[in-house]
Design a protein around this motif. Structure first.
Motif, PDB file in Angstrom:
ATOM      1  N   SER A   1      -2.554   5.929  13.840  1.00  0.00           N
ATOM      2  CA  SER A   1      -2.471   5.441  14.735  1.00  0.00           C
ATOM      3  C   SER A   1      -2.553   6.354  15.802  1.00  0.00           C
ATOM      4  N   ASP A   2      -3.089   6.371  16.839  1.00  0.00           N
ATOM      5  CA  ASP A   2      -3.566   7.636  17.510  1.00  0.00           C
ATOM      6  C   ASP A   2      -2.767   8.615  17.558  1.00  0.00           C
ATOM      7  N   GLY A   3      -1.249   8.659  17.906  1.00  0.00           N
ATOM      8  CA  GLY A   3      -0.609   8.933  18.184  1.00  0.00           C
ATOM      9  C   GLY A   3       0.648   9.356  16.674  1.00  0.00           C
ATOM     10  N   GLY A   4       0.092   8.655  15.791  1.00  0.00           N
ATOM     11  CA  GLY A   4       1.261   8.981  14.157  1.00  0.00           C
ATOM     12  C   GLY A   4       0.528   8.521  13.211  1.00  0.00           C
ATOM     13  N   ALA A   5       1.354   8.330  12.152  1.00  0.00           N
ATOM     14  CA  ALA A   5       0.722   8.238  10.615  1.00  0.00           C
ATOM     15  C   ALA A   5       2.665   8.111  10.102  1.00  0.00           C
ATOM     16  N   ARG A   6       2.230   6.850   9.590  1.00  0.00           N
ATOM     17  CA  ARG A   6       3.779   6.746   7.593  1.00  0.00           C
ATOM     18  C   ARG A   6       2.835   7.184   6.373  1.00  0.00           C
ATOM     19  N   LEU A   7       3.860   7.739   6.358  1.00  0.00           N
ATOM     20  CA  LEU A   7       3.385   8.648   5.015  1.00  0.00           C
ATOM     21  C   LEU A   7       4.274   8.087   3.518  1.00  0.00           C
ATOM     22  N   VAL A   8       4.425   8.202   2.692  1.00  0.00           N
ATOM     23  CA  VAL A   8       4.557   8.299   0.892  1.00  0.00           C
ATOM     24  C   VAL A   8       4.462   8.972   0.571  1.00  0.00           C
ATOM     25  N   SER A   9       6.241   9.037   0.016  1.00  0.00           N
ATOM     26  CA  SER A   9       6.513  10.103  -1.202  1.00  0.00           C
ATOM     27  C   SER A   9       7.373  10.793  -1.730  1.00  0.00           C
TER      28      SER A   9
ATOM     29  N   LYS B   1      -3.729  17.538  11.878  1.00  0.00           N
ATOM     30  CA  LYS B   1      -2.733  17.639  12.926  1.00  0.00           C
ATOM     31  C   LYS B   1      -1.507  18.167  12.232  1.00  0.00           C
ATOM     32  N   SER B   2      -0.779  18.969  13.810  1.00  0.00           N
ATOM     33  CA  SER B   2       0.374  19.359  13.592  1.00  0.00           C
ATOM     34  C   SER B   2       1.145  18.522  13.970  1.00  0.00           C
ATOM     35  N   CYS B   3       2.617  17.571  12.678  1.00  0.00           N
ATOM     36  CA  CYS B   3       3.044  16.961  13.261  1.00  0.00           C
ATOM     37  C   CYS B   3       4.822  17.311  13.164  1.00  0.00           C
TER      38      CYS B   3
ATOM     39  N   PHE C   1       2.404  12.843  16.252  1.00  0.00           N
ATOM     40  CA  PHE C   1       1.236  13.513  15.782  1.00  0.00           C
ATOM     41  C   PHE C   1       1.682  14.546  17.623  1.00  0.00           C
ATOM     42  N   LEU C   2       1.930  16.344  17.378  1.00  0.00           N
ATOM     43  CA  LEU C   2       2.045  16.897  18.524  1.00  0.00           C
ATOM     44  C   LEU C   2       0.423  17.501  19.011  1.00  0.00           C
ATOM     45  N   ASP C   3      -0.320  17.168  18.351  1.00  0.00           N
ATOM     46  CA  ASP C   3      -1.996  17.605  19.713  1.00  0.00           C
ATOM     47  C   ASP C   3      -2.912  16.550  19.218  1.00  0.00           C
TER      48      ASP C   3
END
Length: 82
Positions: free
Chosen positions: A35-43, A64-66, A80-82
């Motif tokens: 999304s514009d504000g963040g993401a979902r990651l898998v690991s 992106k800084s996260c 996302f921080l930036d």
């Protein structure tokens, strides 16, 4: 049912991304949605609290800084921080 709390809608992304941090170096992760504000990651490995995420989009490479904001088993939500 859970209420939607995101300020911008998320889209399916399903691409590889690179997590970069001084303590762990660079590791590949799967970005499930974005999304514009963040993401979902898998690991299967742990994610640092703060890191830089590099992803390739149709518009080119983005960095992106996260900050990690939630975790559920092997899924991580990041802001996302930036």
């Amino acid at each position: 049912m859970f209420a939607e709390r995101r300020s911008s809608p998320r889209i399916r992304f399903s691409r590889a991304g690179l997590v970069q941090h001084d303590d762990i170096g660079t590791r590949a992760w799967t970005i499930v949605d974005l999304s514009d504000g963040g993401a979902r990651l898998v690991s299967e490995t742990d994610l640092p609290i703060r890191f830089v995420l590099t992803m390739k989009t149709d518009a080119g490479e983005r960095r992106k800084s996260c900050r990690q904001v939630w975790r559920l088993h092997q899924e991580f939500g990041v802001q996302f921080l930036d």
